[in-house]
Write an enzyme that holds these catalytic residues in place. Structure first.
Site, PDB file in Angstrom:
ATOM      1  N   GLY A  31       0.826  -1.210   0.000  1.00 17.71           N
ATOM      2  CA  GLY A  31       0.000   0.000   0.000  1.00 17.71           C
ATOM      3  C   GLY A  31       0.852   1.248   0.000  1.00 17.71           C
ATOM      4  N   ALA A  85      -2.922   0.013   7.214  1.00 14.37           N
ATOM      5  CA  ALA A  85      -4.267  -0.546   7.450  1.00 14.37           C
ATOM      6  C   ALA A  85      -5.287   0.400   6.844  1.00 14.37           C
ATOM      7  CB  ALA A  85      -4.523  -0.708   8.945  1.00 14.37           C
ATOM      8  N   GLY A  97      -6.692  -4.856   3.291  1.00 22.33           N
ATOM      9  CA  GLY A  97      -7.049  -5.463   2.010  1.00 22.33           C
ATOM     10  C   GLY A  97      -7.576  -4.474   0.990  1.00 22.33           C
ATOM     11  N   GLY A  98      -7.507  -3.178   1.345  1.00 22.97           N
ATOM     12  CA  GLY A  98      -7.909  -2.165   0.368  1.00 22.97           C
ATOM     13  C   GLY A  98      -7.125  -2.303  -0.929  1.00 22.97           C
ATOM     14  N   GLU A 105      -0.686 -10.726   3.161  1.00 26.28           N
ATOM     15  CA  GLU A 105      -0.391  -9.907   4.353  1.00 26.28           C
ATOM     16  C   GLU A 105      -0.660 -10.715   5.615  1.00 26.28           C
ATOM     17  OE1 GLU A 105      -1.399  -5.480   2.523  1.00 26.28           O
ATOM     18  OE2 GLU A 105      -2.962  -6.568   3.563  1.00 26.28           O
TER      19      GLU A 105
END
Ligand code: 5RP
Length: 221
Positions: A31, A85, A97-98, A105
């Site tokens: 991310g 997160a 999980g975006g 992960e």
């Protein structure tokens, strides 16, 4: 002066570097916040023995900095896993999980001794669920899993034009107010066809480095 969320991400990424044991192998998340961390890790890469990546994107970014990426199966000891997160509570339960990397992960973080979560302040919430809960599903089970999730009170939406690194699909579940994240995490993983869900409550973070206007706040349980 107000700090932007990106400035906060950079600050928590820099702080996370101070938590890295010299000579160790680091678990690395996925991310935009994890990317800041990777770029900081590159500056101290001679002090670590390599990294285990939680996604193909992360592996690529690590390699672009000439940080050795190791196969998890060849690594016994990961003292620290660092990741962002989508939502996190003061109990350090998370939705992740975006970016669609939740399964890897969860695997890498499960093997790590310490999970350090790094986020900007927008991610801290009282109750999880406003951010749609990502669920990785085997493609042929998509409709069945969606019906089961509706029974649990959620509204699943297929993530369009997206395939995970594992070749699966993601259902983003809207409308959940998650008061018992551990229970829901376990219940969802009982549904046949779900690979895993984006609740990280059974294995929560150990430390949250939270970006704020006044610097980095450290929250532990
Ligand atoms: C990816 C994730 C990320 O940690 C999460 O989406 C947060 O991302 P960002 O740091 O870009 O806000 O779980 O699967």
């Amino acid at each position: 002066m107000t700090k932007t969320l990106n400035e906060q991400k950079l600050e928590v990424a820099k702080t996370a570097i101070q938590h890295i044991p010299i000579g160790s192998i680091i678990g690395v998340g996925t991310g935009s916040t994890a990317n800041y961390f990777i770029d900081e890790l590159a500056k101290v890469k001679n002090k670590i023995n390599g990294a285990v990546a939680s996604s193909d994107n992360t592996a690529q970014r690590l390699k672009s900095h000439y940080i050795e990426v190791l196969d998890l199966n060849n690594v016994n000891d990961i003292p620290v896993y660092v990741d962002g997160a989508d939502e996190i509570t003061e109990h350090l339960h998370m939705i992740k999980g975006g970016g669609g990397a939740l399964t890897r992960e969860k695997i890498v973080s499960a093997t790590a001794k310490k999970f350090i979560c790094i986020t900007d302040e927008s991610k801290l919430v009282n109750v999880l669920g406003e951010f749609p809960l990502p669920i990785e599903v085997i493609p042929m089970a998509r409709s069945y899993v969606a019906r089961e999730i509706v029974q649990l009170g959620g509204h699943p939406v297929l993530r369009e034009k997206f395939t995970t690194d594992n070749g699966n699909v993601i259902l983003d579940v809207h409308g959940l107010k998650i008061l018992n994240p551990i229970e829901l995490e376990v219940a969802l993983n009982q549904i046949t066809g779900i690979v895993t869900n984006g609740l990280f409550a059974k294995r929560s973070a150990d430390i949250l480095l939270l970006g704020t206007n006044n610097g980095v706040r450290t929250i532990t349980i």
